[in-house]
Design a protein around this motif. Structure first.
Motif, PDB file in Angstrom:
ATOM      1  N   LYS A  92       6.761   4.522  19.136  1.00 26.46           N
ATOM      2  CA  LYS A  92       5.977   5.422  20.002  1.00 26.46           C
ATOM      3  C   LYS A  92       4.484   5.193  19.876  1.00 26.46           C
ATOM      4  O   LYS A  92       3.729   5.393  20.819  1.00 26.46           O
ATOM      5  CB  LYS A  92       6.343   6.871  19.714  1.00 26.46           C
ATOM      6  CG  LYS A  92       5.969   7.372  18.345  1.00 26.46           C
ATOM      7  CD  LYS A  92       6.618   8.718  18.054  1.00 26.46           C
ATOM      8  CE  LYS A  92       8.049   8.577  17.587  1.00 26.46           C
ATOM      9  NZ  LYS A  92       8.789   9.793  17.438  1.00 26.46           N
ATOM     10  N   ASP A 122      13.223   6.848  21.644  1.00 26.42           N
ATOM     11  CA  ASP A 122      12.892   8.143  21.033  1.00 26.42           C
ATOM     12  C   ASP A 122      13.834   9.176  21.659  1.00 26.42           C
ATOM     13  O   ASP A 122      13.969   9.242  22.885  1.00 26.42           O
ATOM     14  CB  ASP A 122      11.421   8.464  21.341  1.00 26.42           C
ATOM     15  CG  ASP A 122      10.765   9.237  20.218  1.00 26.42           C
ATOM     16  OD1 ASP A 122      11.478   9.693  19.309  1.00 26.42           O
ATOM     17  OD2 ASP A 122       9.521   9.390  20.260  1.00 26.42           O
ATOM     18  N   SER A 123      14.502   9.978  20.840  1.00 25.76           N
ATOM     19  CA  SER A 123      15.624  10.772  21.356  1.00 25.76           C
ATOM     20  C   SER A 123      15.198  11.757  22.442  1.00 25.76           C
ATOM     21  O   SER A 123      15.948  11.975  23.406  1.00 25.76           O
ATOM     22  CB  SER A 123      16.319  11.511  20.209  1.00 25.76           C
ATOM     23  OG  SER A 123      15.399  12.336  19.534  1.00 25.76           O
ATOM     24  N   GLU A 124      13.991  12.317  22.324  1.00 24.05           N
ATOM     25  CA  GLU A 124      13.521  13.285  23.326  1.00 24.05           C
ATOM     26  C   GLU A 124      13.320  12.602  24.674  1.00 24.05           C
ATOM     27  O   GLU A 124      13.718  13.121  25.722  1.00 24.05           O
ATOM     28  CB  GLU A 124      12.190  13.903  22.879  1.00 24.05           C
ATOM     29  CG  GLU A 124      12.267  14.729  21.605  1.00 24.05           C
ATOM     30  CD  GLU A 124      12.383  13.902  20.334  1.00 24.05           C
ATOM     31  OE1 GLU A 124      12.315  12.652  20.416  1.00 24.05           O
ATOM     32  OE2 GLU A 124      12.561  14.496  19.262  1.00 24.05           O
ATOM     33  N   ASN A 160       4.543  14.206  14.845  1.00 26.02           N
ATOM     34  CA  ASN A 160       5.549  13.436  15.587  1.00 26.02           C
ATOM     35  C   ASN A 160       5.714  14.019  16.984  1.00 26.02           C
ATOM     36  O   ASN A 160       5.744  13.283  17.975  1.00 26.02           O
ATOM     37  CB  ASN A 160       6.883  13.441  14.836  1.00 26.02           C
ATOM     38  CG  ASN A 160       7.930  12.591  15.536  1.00 26.02           C
ATOM     39  OD1 ASN A 160       7.653  11.449  15.904  1.00 26.02           O
ATOM     40  ND2 ASN A 160       9.110  13.142  15.771  1.00 26.02           N
ATOM     41  N   LYS A 161       5.772  15.359  17.068  1.00 25.53           N
ATOM     42  CA  LYS A 161       5.929  15.976  18.398  1.00 25.53           C
ATOM     43  C   LYS A 161       4.673  15.754  19.217  1.00 25.53           C
ATOM     44  O   LYS A 161       4.732  15.564  20.433  1.00 25.53           O
ATOM     45  CB  LYS A 161       6.247  17.464  18.245  1.00 25.53           C
ATOM     46  CG  LYS A 161       7.163  18.022  19.291  1.00 25.53           C
ATOM     47  CD  LYS A 161       8.397  17.199  19.601  1.00 25.53           C
ATOM     48  CE  LYS A 161       9.251  16.904  18.393  1.00 25.53           C
ATOM     49  NZ  LYS A 161      10.450  16.096  18.713  1.00 25.53           N
ATOM     50  N   GLU A 196       4.767  12.477  20.614  1.00 23.60           N
ATOM     51  CA  GLU A 196       5.800  12.452  21.665  1.00 23.60           C
ATOM     52  C   GLU A 196       5.327  13.112  22.960  1.00 23.60           C
ATOM     53  O   GLU A 196       5.768  12.731  24.044  1.00 23.60           O
ATOM     54  CB  GLU A 196       7.077  13.122  21.152  1.00 23.60           C
ATOM     55  CG  GLU A 196       7.746  12.265  20.088  1.00 23.60           C
ATOM     56  CD  GLU A 196       9.024  12.854  19.510  1.00 23.60           C
ATOM     57  OE1 GLU A 196       9.655  12.174  18.692  1.00 23.60           O
ATOM     58  OE2 GLU A 196       9.391  13.988  19.882  1.00 23.60           O
TER      59      GLU A 196
END
Ligand code: NAD
Ligand code: MG
Length: 396
Positions: free
Chosen positions: A134, A159-161, A225-226, A229
């Motif tokens: 990312k 990235d899972s999201e 991390n968020k 993202e």
């Protein structure tokens, strides 16, 4: 698998960052589908023995070690293990792997801005780029997407999201009436902790739901991390920050959601296992087995949700702030975070001071938006210098 597909030769896959957590999950999925995929190239930063073991198991055409001084050792060990493949090293080796002519797919699973150049090279070479790294898109959103377009490449988010959102949007037509993206966050290991004094790297890396590399584990603990993202989602789906929300969902069963103007909300669910988004991205538009455990609704306890606490987790707010401030700010944010997290892991910085270092770096002037990869790397270097200055004078 359809009869005609079985007749096709297996697709070559390059795994950049093969010795990491995403690398391991990728190799696990590939090994489940020997008729569809074969490993074309593997890269690692410095762990020669681990790379040799992977080469022995997966027989790539090319093995690359990032640390050039270890090339001779890698060559020797491969020979001793009876693996005959090309060996390369350093930045040039990583680029060679990213552009390997005999591969259709490149999995970008290097951690940090170090993965940027190979990811761009793979895009320019027209590969199917499975992006886990990312930091590459956070630092060079425009340039990476431009490389994908000009190279005729295809970008699929691992990235899972973002993978969940990709699934919910199901192509361009899926964006019709899009109101907002809702990224879910587990909340990390300190969701319920209020005193951050004395947090150790071991505690920060003990994520409740996912087993990941150290850097992303610390990022999950700070909620950076968020934050990364949110920036990643903004680039990937061309959505402004005002339409990207974060909701804490401790069970990590809903991997993210998309809300539409008619009030519909689409979500993607699954057990927390990165092999699911990896298998989706490898197989797309086909669905292939990932090996992940099935979701059992009857044994699921709660699905709960809460707002992120920006007071205790200022990194998320800093990322929104950087996204608003323009592309150079995101590079500074990422560079400062990489330096601060490395210092925390080395026990030279307190957990709560990670955000303070990043805020200090963002407080300085911001250069103009970069128009080349070199300009990105210059701003990255500036962010790292400023972060080291901010570190001096602080201690763990
Ligand atoms: P990791 O630390 O487990 O593995 C990193 C890999 O990159 C290793 O193979 C290492 O050798 C290589 N590497 C590190 N520094 C390098 C350098 N300077 N040059 C070349 N290679 C280098 O990390 P990970 O958890 O697998 O994460 C990889 C990327 O995927 C990160 O960007 C992370 O944010 C992202 N990601 C990871 C997960 C996860 O579940 N682990 C989930 C979503 C996204
Ligand atoms: Mg994620």
């Amino acid at each position: 698998m359809a009869e005609d597909e079985r007749a096709l030769p297996p697709q070559g896959v390059v795994v950049l960052g093969a010795t990491g957590s995403i690398g391991a999950s990728t190799l696990d999925v590939i090994a489940r589908h020997p008729q569809r995929y074969r490993v074309a190239a593997l890269t690692a930063h410095g762990r020669v023995d681990e790379l040799v073991a992977l080469c022995l198991a997966h027989r790539p055409q090319l093995a690359v070690i990032g640390e050039a001084q270890r090339e001779a050792q890698l060559r020797e060990r491969l020979q001793a293990a009876g693996v005959a493949c090309r060996v390369a090293s350093g930045a040039a080796g990583l680029l060679e792997a990213a552009q390997w002519p005999d591969a259709r797919v490149v999995v970008a699973a290097i951690v940090g801005a170090a993965g940027l150049m190979p990811a761009i090279a793979a895009a320019r070479a027209g590969k199917r780029l499975l992006l886990a790294n990312k930091e590459a898109i956070v630092c060079a959103g425009t340039l990476l997407l431009e490389a994908v377009r000009s190279g005729g490449a295809e970008l699929l988010p691992v990235d899972s999201e973002h993978n969940a959102i990709h699934q919910c949007l199901a192509g361009a037509a899926g964006r019709n009436g899009l109101r907002r993206l809702i990224l879910t966050a587990s909340g990390g290991p300190f969701r319920q902790r209020h005193d951050f004094a004395g947090i150790t790297p071991e505690q920060a890396c003990a994520h409740p739901n996912w087993r990941m590399g150290q850097k992303i584990s610390v990022d999950s603990a700070t909620l950076m991390n968020k934050g990364l993202e949110v920036i990643e989602a903004s680039w990937l789906f061309d959505v402004p920050r005002t339409q990207i929300d974060v909701v804490v969902h401790p069970q990590s069963v809903i991997h993210s959601m998309v809300e539409f103007g008619d009030g519909s909300v689409l979500a993607q669910l699954g057990t927390p296992d990165m092999r699911t988004p990896i298998a989706y991205s490898l197989g797309f538009p086909q669905r292939i087995d990932s090996g992940s455990a099935r979701l059992d609704f009857l044994t699921l306890k709660d699905l709960s949700f809460e707002a992120p606490d920006l007071q205790r987790f200022p990194c998320l707010g800093l990322a929104y702030q950087a996204l608003a401030a323009g592309p150079a700010a995101s590079i500074l944010l990422n560079a400062a975070n990489e330096v601060a997290v490395a210092a925390f892991l080395a026990r030279a910085l307190a957990f709560a001071d990670i955000a303070a270092v990043i805020a200090q770096v963002l407080d300085g002037t911001h250069p103009a938006a970069p128009d080349s990869v070199d300009a990105v790397l210059e701003i990255d270097a500036l962010g790292r210098r400023r972060a080291h200055q901010a570190l001096a004078g602080r201690s763990a």
